[in-house]
Design a protein around this motif. Structure first.
Motif, mmCIF file in Angstrom:
data_model
loop_
_atom_site.group_PDB
_atom_site.id
_atom_site.type_symbol
_atom_site.label_atom_id
_atom_site.label_comp_id
_atom_site.label_asym_id
_atom_site.label_seq_id
_atom_site.Cartn_x
_atom_site.Cartn_y
_atom_site.Cartn_z
ATOM 1 N N LEU A 6 0.822 -1.211 0.000
ATOM 2 C CA LEU A 6 0.000 0.000 0.000
ATOM 3 C C LEU A 6 0.858 1.264 0.000
ATOM 4 O O LEU A 6 0.519 2.269 -0.637
ATOM 5 C CB LEU A 6 -0.898 0.022 1.230
ATOM 6 C CG LEU A 6 -2.356 -0.309 0.967
ATOM 7 C CD1 LEU A 6 -3.121 -0.325 2.253
ATOM 8 C CD2 LEU A 6 -2.984 0.676 -0.008
ATOM 9 N N TRP A 13 0.326 6.782 -6.524
ATOM 10 C CA TRP A 13 -0.753 7.776 -6.556
ATOM 11 C C TRP A 13 -0.178 9.180 -6.602
ATOM 12 O O TRP A 13 -0.617 10.027 -7.367
ATOM 13 C CB TRP A 13 -1.632 7.664 -5.310
ATOM 14 C CG TRP A 13 -2.531 6.479 -5.266
ATOM 15 C CD1 TRP A 13 -2.996 5.781 -6.338
ATOM 16 C CD2 TRP A 13 -3.073 5.849 -4.100
ATOM 17 N NE1 TRP A 13 -3.809 4.764 -5.896
ATOM 18 C CE2 TRP A 13 -3.882 4.783 -4.534
ATOM 19 C CE3 TRP A 13 -2.969 6.094 -2.726
ATOM 20 C CZ2 TRP A 13 -4.565 3.960 -3.646
ATOM 21 C CZ3 TRP A 13 -3.654 5.275 -1.847
ATOM 22 C CH2 TRP A 13 -4.439 4.217 -2.298
ATOM 23 N N SER A 110 2.120 17.469 5.647
ATOM 24 C CA SER A 110 1.309 16.254 5.598
ATOM 25 C C SER A 110 2.028 15.093 6.287
ATOM 26 O O SER A 110 1.426 14.067 6.569
ATOM 27 C CB SER A 110 0.956 15.890 4.157
ATOM 28 O OG SER A 110 2.112 15.629 3.410
ATOM 29 N N LEU B 87 -3.616 17.161 5.641
ATOM 30 C CA LEU B 87 -3.886 16.138 4.633
ATOM 31 C C LEU B 87 -3.213 16.568 3.334
ATOM 32 O O LEU B 87 -3.342 17.703 2.911
ATOM 33 C CB LEU B 87 -5.392 15.973 4.413
ATOM 34 C CG LEU B 87 -6.178 15.255 5.508
ATOM 35 C CD1 LEU B 87 -7.620 15.066 5.079
ATOM 36 C CD2 LEU B 87 -5.570 13.930 5.866
ATOM 37 N N PRO B 88 -2.459 15.639 2.699
ATOM 38 C CA PRO B 88 -1.742 16.020 1.472
ATOM 39 C C PRO B 88 -2.709 16.427 0.375
ATOM 40 O O PRO B 88 -3.721 15.768 0.164
ATOM 41 C CB PRO B 88 -0.992 14.746 1.098
ATOM 42 C CG PRO B 88 -1.668 13.654 1.833
ATOM 43 C CD PRO B 88 -2.254 14.236 3.063
ATOM 44 N N ARG B 89 -2.380 17.485 -0.316
ATOM 45 C CA ARG B 89 -3.324 18.083 -1.249
ATOM 46 C C ARG B 89 -3.582 17.240 -2.485
ATOM 47 O O ARG B 89 -4.612 17.365 -3.125
ATOM 48 C CB ARG B 89 -2.829 19.489 -1.655
ATOM 49 C CG ARG B 89 -2.866 20.472 -0.494
ATOM 50 C CD ARG B 89 -2.155 21.777 -0.800
ATOM 51 N NE ARG B 89 -2.642 22.399 -2.022
ATOM 52 C CZ ARG B 89 -3.797 23.039 -2.113
ATOM 53 N NH1 ARG B 89 -4.563 23.158 -1.071
ATOM 54 N NH2 ARG B 89 -4.168 23.569 -3.250
ATOM 55 N N TRP B 90 -2.664 16.362 -2.844
ATOM 56 C CA TRP B 90 -2.843 15.561 -4.058
ATOM 57 C C TRP B 90 -3.720 14.340 -3.809
ATOM 58 O O TRP B 90 -4.159 13.673 -4.740
ATOM 59 C CB TRP B 90 -1.491 15.102 -4.590
ATOM 60 C CG TRP B 90 -0.660 14.406 -3.565
ATOM 61 C CD1 TRP B 90 0.294 14.980 -2.763
ATOM 62 C CD2 TRP B 90 -0.721 13.024 -3.179
ATOM 63 N NE1 TRP B 90 0.824 14.033 -1.920
ATOM 64 C CE2 TRP B 90 0.219 12.832 -2.155
ATOM 65 C CE3 TRP B 90 -1.472 11.940 -3.606
ATOM 66 C CZ2 TRP B 90 0.433 11.606 -1.546
ATOM 67 C CZ3 TRP B 90 -1.268 10.709 -2.999
ATOM 68 C CH2 TRP B 90 -0.326 10.549 -1.975
ATOM 69 N N LEU B 91 -3.960 14.021 -2.540
ATOM 70 C CA LEU B 91 -4.631 12.773 -2.199
ATOM 71 C C LEU B 91 -6.113 12.826 -2.581
ATOM 72 O O LEU B 91 -6.789 13.820 -2.358
ATOM 73 C CB LEU B 91 -4.497 12.544 -0.697
ATOM 74 C CG LEU B 91 -4.872 11.169 -0.142
ATOM 75 C CD1 LEU B 91 -3.924 10.098 -0.626
ATOM 76 C CD2 LEU B 91 -4.879 11.200 1.379
ATOM 77 N N GLU B 95 -8.564 7.303 -2.272
ATOM 78 C CA GLU B 95 -7.233 6.791 -1.940
ATOM 79 C C GLU B 95 -6.966 6.887 -0.436
ATOM 80 O O GLU B 95 -6.371 5.978 0.155
ATOM 81 C CB GLU B 95 -6.169 7.585 -2.712
ATOM 82 C CG GLU B 95 -6.261 7.399 -4.220
ATOM 83 C CD GLU B 95 -5.451 8.429 -5.003
ATOM 84 O OE1 GLU B 95 -5.268 8.240 -6.210
ATOM 85 O OE2 GLU B 95 -5.001 9.442 -4.412
ATOM 86 N N GLU B 98 -8.735 4.018 1.190
ATOM 87 C CA GLU B 98 -8.054 2.751 0.911
ATOM 88 C C GLU B 98 -6.762 2.640 1.715
ATOM 89 O O GLU B 98 -6.451 1.593 2.285
ATOM 90 C CB GLU B 98 -7.745 2.636 -0.589
ATOM 91 C CG GLU B 98 -7.117 1.285 -0.945
ATOM 92 C CD GLU B 98 -6.727 1.164 -2.409
ATOM 93 O OE1 GLU B 98 -7.218 1.968 -3.227
ATOM 94 O OE2 GLU B 98 -5.928 0.270 -2.725
ATOM 95 N N PHE B 99 -6.021 3.749 1.769
ATOM 96 C CA PHE B 99 -4.719 3.712 2.449
ATOM 97 C C PHE B 99 -4.875 3.493 3.955
ATOM 98 O O PHE B 99 -4.279 2.588 4.524
ATOM 99 C CB PHE B 99 -3.954 5.002 2.176
ATOM 100 C CG PHE B 99 -2.554 4.977 2.721
ATOM 101 C CD1 PHE B 99 -1.553 4.323 2.027
ATOM 102 C CD2 PHE B 99 -2.242 5.574 3.928
ATOM 103 C CE1 PHE B 99 -0.260 4.273 2.514
ATOM 104 C CE2 PHE B 99 -0.963 5.526 4.433
ATOM 105 C CZ PHE B 99 0.030 4.879 3.723
#
Lengths: 324, 285
Positions: A6, A13, A110, B87-91, B95, B98-99
């Motif tokens: 993962l 991703w 993050s 929280l990371p902006r690309w996520l 996802e 799921e992660f």
């Protein structure tokens, strides 16, 4: 637990742009240029009524078995070139990916989210190193193989429109062997790249700002200082080239196929058509990879890379803030 | 019930400044603890130590584990939300679910989706497309779906409008909290969390200046509204603080007998905010 897969998926991703779209663009543009070239040829032919097809007609008449073998070898080289093209992009993708791995999430904070989950620093660092070693190169190889197939279809169609059957040439080529041999280079690339992976990730974990400057300028300054002290007659490492070589290994080893520099002349000789029994026999021959695997250069680099990665894991455990 | 967090002589210095100066405290299960202090008092440092994000001197045990060396195991039992921006902006939402579901053994996908269904957050959205309030909703949905023993919130509602702030603490209380869980929260908006806290900790210059349950606070502290004629008597009882409202003086007393205070005027329970201001007097001077 499926933590590590993962984590690797997470890397994909985040870096889909570099891992997937960069090779897609590079090979896509190559295919586009191929099509444009064919179209140009056709247009000029019809407009000026010049028989560009002339050479094709000649080919049709006196092709013999040896020529087919050479054409097959030519296709092998094309397949290899398709595989090699995304590697140039891959170098830049991996270089900046690695510099950012342990820094970017600290900069945007993050890291606090990732660290709120039960994932060890070792697993985090390992997932990022493995992504650079295997995931990105495997995707690039898959994309370039598909692009090569598309190339065969495009060129094959064009030639058949001119009455030339390309199938004997394809039959004389070795697409599976070439693909297999390129696949085999990936683990060798991965081991070869370890010192650079460790070096870049170490500074990525260490830097409170501008990891690029630390990772790149510091070694260049060291080489320069060493040379300069030498000029002044002070105590320095005599082999300036050796110091530069080490620095080169630390910075540039993420270049796929970088180990070819170990025996560049030998490699080039092996690729010449007509060498040995069959033309393409020597192309990325497995024996060459074994030579690389038997070299001290590779294993010293692996050891150094692992030490740097271990240091990166430790740093990841204690360094969270950056200077914004 | 044994303590969830136990600190003895917890210290941490940055250069010459002591962010935490030999702090002792204990937090029991089933409590909601407000860790309140001025900027730079050491709140975040204390939380970081509890979460294993920094090293420290002294003894600290969280759920019986050493946070610094056993962080990975600890994080199976502990959740935390720092402020909105982590929280990371690309996520993508999908996802993220799921992660977290994959790496966290105590995550319930159903719970998370149920919570998200009450919001406007779509599965395919990226964090960068969400508003601040929605990011906090997402983070809360992820965290509330984890059956953790300890939840740490560091300014979780910073920069949110009052609707989101209210909704945040409401869901926390009604959908998440129970006597098996413990929550530690820091915030500057004391008034908003006052009614949900069971315990209060004031921290100032790296030292704990107050650690009590809300009941104890109610017993110990009292506010009296005093007419000017009795003001001198009140001052003689050494109030913590005095302020003027409509020509009357309001005095805040610590541990003075109720009966004596009742003679001076009307008795009130002090708000945490007033108590805080009185306790922190002179912090920035």
């Amino acid at each position: 637990m499926k933590t590590l897969p993962l984590l690797v998926k997470r890397e994909y991703w985040e870096h889909r742009g570099g891992f997937l779209w960069t090779p897609v663009w590079v090979t896509g543009i190559t295919l586009l240029l191929t099509v444009l070239g064919l179209v140009t040829a056709e247009v000029f032919r019809s407009r000026a009524d010049v028989r560009v097809g002339f050479s094709l007609d000649m080919l049709r008449q006196d092709i013999d078995a040896k020529d087919w073998a050479n054409a097959g070898y030519g296709l092998d080289v094309v397949q290899f070139v398709f595989g090699a093209l995304p590697c140039i992009g891959l170098f830049f993708v991996l270089f900046f990916y690695l510099l950012g791995t342990l820094y970017d999430d600290r900069r945007d904070r993050s890291v606090l989210f990732w660290k709120s989950l039960p994932v060890s620093d070792l697993a985090t660092v390992a997932s990022k190193a493995l992504s650079a070693m295997f995931v990105a190169p495997l995707i690039a190889l898959a994309v370039s193989t598909l692009a090569y197939l598309a190339f065969l279809v495009i060129v094959g169609t064009w030639l058949s429109l001119h009455g030339l059957n390309v199938l004997p040439a394809i039959a004389a080529s070795h697409p599976f062997r070439t693909a297999w041999r390129m696949l085999l280079t990936i683990p060798v690339d991965a081991l070869w790249a370890l010192p650079a992976i460790g070096w870049l990730m170490f500074w990525s974990a260490w830097a409170r700002s501008k990891p690029f400057l630390w990772a790149v300028m510091l070694p260049i300054l060291v080489v320069f200082a060493n040379w300069w002290i030498g000029v002044l007659g002070g105590p320095h490492f005599a082999g300036v080239l050796d110091v530069a070589k080490i620095v080169g290994r630390l910075l540039l080893s993420v270049m796929p196929g970088g180990w070819m520099s170990l025996d560049a002349a030998g490699m080039a000789r092996d690729w010449m058509p007509g060498h040995g029994s069959s033309g393409s026999e020597g192309l990325l021959a497995p024996e060459r990879l074994l030579d690389v695997l038997a070299s001290a250069n590779l294993w010293i680099g692996v050891a150094g890379g692992l030490v740097l990665l271990a240091a990166a894991v430790r740093l990841r455990g204690r360094r969270i803030e950056v200077n914004v | 019930m044994s303590a969830i967090v136990q600190a003895r002589g917890l210290s941490k210095s940055y250069g010459t400044t002591k962010a935490l100066d030999a702090v002792d405290f204990e937090i029991d299960a089933g409590r909601i603890v407000g860790l309140i202090g001025p900027n730079g008092a050491g709140k975040t440092t204390a939380l970081k130590a509890i979460l294993g994000l920094t090293d420290y001197e002294g003894k600290l045990e969280v759920l019986g584990l050493d946070p610094h060396t056993q962080r990975t195991r600890l994080m199976e039992q502990v959740c935390f939300i720092a402020d909105v921006a982590v929280l990371p902006r690309w996520l993508r939402v999908r996802e993220a679910i799921e992660f977290v579901g994959g790496v966290h053994p105590r995550f319930s996908r159903e719970k998370c989706l149920a919570f998200l269904s009450h919001t406007k957050i779509g599965q395919g959205m990226r964090v960068r497309e969400l508003s601040k309030g929605m990011i906090v909703q997402l983070h809360l949905a992820l965290v509330m779906a984890i059956d953790a023993k300890l939840l740490v919130l560091d300014e979780p509602t910073l920069g949110l409008d009052i609707l989101y702030r209210k909704a945040f603490y409401e869901s926390l209380l009604s959908d998440y909290f129970d006597e098996q869980k413990t929550i530690i929260v820091t915030t500057h908006q004391v008034e908003e969390i006052e009614h949900i806290l069971t315990d209060l900790m004031f921290i100032r210059n790296g030292k704990l200046v107050l650690a009590a349950t809300m009941d104890e606070v109610g017993d110990r502290y009292a506010e009296v509204m005093v007419n000017p004629d009795k003001a001198e008597i009140a001052r003689a009882l050494k109030p913590l603080n005095e302020r003027q409202v409509f020509g009357k003086s309001i005095f805040l007393f610590d541990g003075v007998e109720r009966s004596r205070l009742a003679e001076l005027g009307e008795l009130h329970k002090p708000s945490v905010a007033d108590l805080f201001v009185a306790t922190m007097k002179g912090t920035y001077a």
